[in-house]
Scaffold this motif. Structure first.
Motif, PDB file in Angstrom:
ATOM      1  N   ALA A  32      16.044  10.486 -12.163  1.00  0.00           N
ATOM      2  CA  ALA A  32      16.605  11.883 -11.831  1.00  0.00           C
ATOM      3  C   ALA A  32      16.719  12.769 -13.057  1.00  0.00           C
ATOM      4  O   ALA A  32      16.533  14.123 -12.620  1.00  0.00           O
ATOM      5  N   ALA A  33      16.893  12.320 -14.072  1.00  0.00           N
ATOM      6  CA  ALA A  33      16.580  12.871 -15.309  1.00  0.00           C
ATOM      7  C   ALA A  33      15.199  13.599 -15.324  1.00  0.00           C
ATOM      8  O   ALA A  33      15.175  15.013 -15.552  1.00  0.00           O
ATOM      9  N   LEU A  34      14.120  12.908 -15.183  1.00  0.00           N
ATOM     10  CA  LEU A  34      12.782  13.190 -15.336  1.00  0.00           C
ATOM     11  C   LEU A  34      12.559  13.926 -13.958  1.00  0.00           C
ATOM     12  O   LEU A  34      11.395  15.160 -14.410  1.00  0.00           O
ATOM     13  N   ARG A  35      13.261  14.223 -12.428  1.00  0.00           N
ATOM     14  CA  ARG A  35      12.655  15.197 -11.838  1.00  0.00           C
ATOM     15  C   ARG A  35      13.415  16.397 -12.108  1.00  0.00           C
ATOM     16  O   ARG A  35      13.229  17.725 -12.070  1.00  0.00           O
ATOM     17  N   ARG A  36      14.523  16.362 -13.237  1.00  0.00           N
ATOM     18  CA  ARG A  36      15.640  17.869 -14.247  1.00  0.00           C
ATOM     19  C   ARG A  36      14.326  17.943 -14.684  1.00  0.00           C
ATOM     20  O   ARG A  36      14.490  19.784 -14.961  1.00  0.00           O
ATOM     21  N   ALA A  37      13.780  17.390 -15.915  1.00  0.00           N
ATOM     22  CA  ALA A  37      12.885  17.751 -16.813  1.00  0.00           C
ATOM     23  C   ALA A  37      11.402  18.316 -15.714  1.00  0.00           C
ATOM     24  O   ALA A  37      11.305  20.149 -16.536  1.00  0.00           O
ATOM     25  N   VAL A  38      11.538  17.875 -14.673  1.00  0.00           N
ATOM     26  CA  VAL A  38       9.902  18.899 -14.035  1.00  0.00           C
ATOM     27  C   VAL A  38      10.723  20.276 -13.659  1.00  0.00           C
ATOM     28  O   VAL A  38      10.148  21.165 -13.189  1.00  0.00           O
ATOM     29  N   ARG A  39      11.851  20.072 -12.774  1.00  0.00           N
ATOM     30  CA  ARG A  39      12.329  20.856 -12.510  1.00  0.00           C
ATOM     31  C   ARG A  39      13.298  21.906 -13.346  1.00  0.00           C
ATOM     32  O   ARG A  39      12.441  23.385 -12.429  1.00  0.00           O
ATOM     33  N   PHE A  40      13.355  22.482 -13.962  1.00  0.00           N
ATOM     34  CA  PHE A  40      14.177  23.214 -14.968  1.00  0.00           C
ATOM     35  C   PHE A  40      13.738  23.174 -15.887  1.00  0.00           C
ATOM     36  O   PHE A  40      13.238  24.019 -16.882  1.00  0.00           O
ATOM     37  N   GLY A  41      12.746  22.556 -16.645  1.00  0.00           N
ATOM     38  CA  GLY A  41      12.856  21.774 -17.984  1.00  0.00           C
ATOM     39  C   GLY A  41      11.039  22.733 -18.983  1.00  0.00           C
ATOM     40  O   GLY A  41      10.431  22.785 -18.079  1.00  0.00           O
ATOM     41  N   ALA A  42      11.435  22.994 -19.579  1.00  0.00           N
ATOM     42  CA  ALA A  42      10.559  23.840 -20.407  1.00  0.00           C
ATOM     43  C   ALA A  42       9.847  22.345 -21.988  1.00  0.00           C
ATOM     44  O   ALA A  42       9.423  22.524 -22.001  1.00  0.00           O
TER      45      ALA A  42
ATOM     46  N   PHE B 152       5.924  14.890 -12.437  1.00  0.00           N
ATOM     47  CA  PHE B 152       5.018  15.406 -11.906  1.00  0.00           C
ATOM     48  C   PHE B 152       4.247  16.087 -10.507  1.00  0.00           C
ATOM     49  O   PHE B 152       3.803  16.683 -10.316  1.00  0.00           O
ATOM     50  N   ALA B 153       3.408  13.984 -11.219  1.00  0.00           N
ATOM     51  CA  ALA B 153       2.923  14.458 -10.361  1.00  0.00           C
ATOM     52  C   ALA B 153       2.917  14.018  -8.762  1.00  0.00           C
ATOM     53  O   ALA B 153       2.273  14.618  -7.918  1.00  0.00           O
ATOM     54  N   LYS B 154       4.984  14.045  -8.914  1.00  0.00           N
ATOM     55  CA  LYS B 154       5.292  13.482  -7.355  1.00  0.00           C
ATOM     56  C   LYS B 154       5.320  14.918  -6.731  1.00  0.00           C
ATOM     57  O   LYS B 154       5.602  14.703  -5.840  1.00  0.00           O
ATOM     58  N   VAL B 155       5.359  15.565  -7.431  1.00  0.00           N
ATOM     59  CA  VAL B 155       5.486  17.495  -7.429  1.00  0.00           C
ATOM     60  C   VAL B 155       4.244  18.326  -6.929  1.00  0.00           C
ATOM     61  O   VAL B 155       4.181  18.980  -7.174  1.00  0.00           O
ATOM     62  N   GLY B 156       3.203  17.696  -7.384  1.00  0.00           N
ATOM     63  CA  GLY B 156       1.991  18.018  -7.685  1.00  0.00           C
ATOM     64  C   GLY B 156       1.549  19.106  -8.669  1.00  0.00           C
ATOM     65  O   GLY B 156       0.510  19.804  -8.371  1.00  0.00           O
ATOM     66  N   ARG B 157       1.691  18.533  -9.368  1.00  0.00           N
ATOM     67  CA  ARG B 157       2.252  19.095 -10.865  1.00  0.00           C
ATOM     68  C   ARG B 157       1.941  18.273 -11.789  1.00  0.00           C
ATOM     69  O   ARG B 157       1.332  17.555 -11.695  1.00  0.00           O
ATOM     70  N   LYS B 158       0.951  19.075 -13.172  1.00  0.00           N
ATOM     71  CA  LYS B 158       0.591  17.871 -13.980  1.00  0.00           C
ATOM     72  C   LYS B 158       0.953  18.951 -15.787  1.00  0.00           C
ATOM     73  O   LYS B 158       1.793  19.869 -15.274  1.00  0.00           O
TER      74      LYS B 158
END
Length: 295
Positions: free
Chosen positions: A198-208, A231-237
């Motif tokens: 959940a913290a890693l998903r939070r980093a992808v969503r909100f994080g710099a 990141f890959a799970k949401v189609g980003r790098k």
């Protein structure tokens, strides 16, 4: 140090009474800036408890190493004090316990600090480990992750939009304005701490960026692989400017820091440890040498 060149060096120095007097903090901030440190990071706990459901993960005995009769100073007030004594140092919360904070007050405090420091604030965030502290602040422990995400969304919108309407589970308001806006754009950098999915998903969503505390190189490598998967799970790098910030174990020798540079770590925030004057002098000399090698 070869490829270590360019890696920024900060210090994790959670100031505690009675050792951290105004004179001590003022002198420490000036010294940190003089030796070329990038930043000072502070941990956060507003109250401590004699008995906890869960132990502090940063110590062997599960207790925060606070001096007898002392406690941790408030992050916001201390950074405001340090900012007035410095001109280049950045200040990072390591980490602000978002789900036990009022999000509107927090948004105001952090953007005011950013305004007064001319953009020298990093907002490191986490959900916390201290069940008793969360509950003492008036919130439930079990839903702190979802509440953290909602609070971050509230703050992000207040920092970036002139007028905000918000209707969430915990926060509701209409035609709300928060000024001044942060100096940094689009807003104060949100640096997400934590190791759960959940913290890693939070980093992808909100994080710099992502902040790992007490991580050795092997643990850092593992977390970066998991972060890239998130990141890959949401189609980003993961972008090159997504900042990786690590506080190594306090026992790790300074000559081992090259391993972090090889992993692509942007900023090392070295733990100061004891705040006794003689120990501070010794540790700061070691950190100064690391700064020189990283320059």
């Amino acid at each position: 140090m070869g490829r270590n060149a360019g890696m920024k060096i900060g210090v994790f120095a959670t100031f505690m009474s009675p050792i951290a007097t105004p004179t001590m903090i003022r002198d420490f901030g000036k010294r940190a800036e003089d030796i070329g440190l990038d930043s000072i990071w502070m941990g956060e706990h507003v109250v401590l408890f004699d008995k906890n459901t869960f132990g502090y993960p940063g110590s062997k005995d599960g207790r925060i190493p606070v001096p007898e009769g002392g406690g941790m100073l408030d992050v916001t007030a201390t950074f405001g004090f340090l900012a007035a004594e410095t001109s280049r140092l950045r200040f990072g919360t390591g980490v602000a316990l978002v789900p036990q904070r009022n999000p509107i007050y927090t948004a105001k405090e952090i953007c005011t600090l950013d305004w007064l420091t001319d953009g020298r604030i990093d907002f490191g965030i986490g959900v916390g480990w201290n069940k008793e502290e969360v509950e003492a602040c008036g919130y439930r422990w079990e839903d702190r992750g979802a509440r953290c995400d909602e609070f971050l969304e509230v703050m992000r919108r207040l920092w970036t939009e002139p007028v905000v309407d918000f209707s969430g589970k915990w926060v509701k308001f209409e035609t709300c304005r928060l000024d001044p806006k942060p100096i940094q754009k689009p807003h104060v950098p949100i640096i997400v701490g934590g190791y759960a999915d959940a913290a890693l998903r939070r980093a992808v969503r909100f994080g710099a960026g992502w902040y790992g505390f007490n991580r050795d190189p092997a643990g850092t490598r593992e977390m970066l692989a998991r972060l890239d998967d998130a990141f890959a799970k949401v189609g980003r790098k993961r972008a090159d400017d997504f900042e990786i910030i690590i506080t190594p174990p306090a026992s790790m020798p300074m000559d081992a820091m090259q391993e972090y540079a090889d992993l692509g770590v942007h900023r090392l925030v070295v733990n100061l440890g004891s705040q006794r004057p003689e120990r501070v002098d010794q540790r700061m000399a070691e950190i100064e040498d690391l700064v020189t090698k990283a320059a």
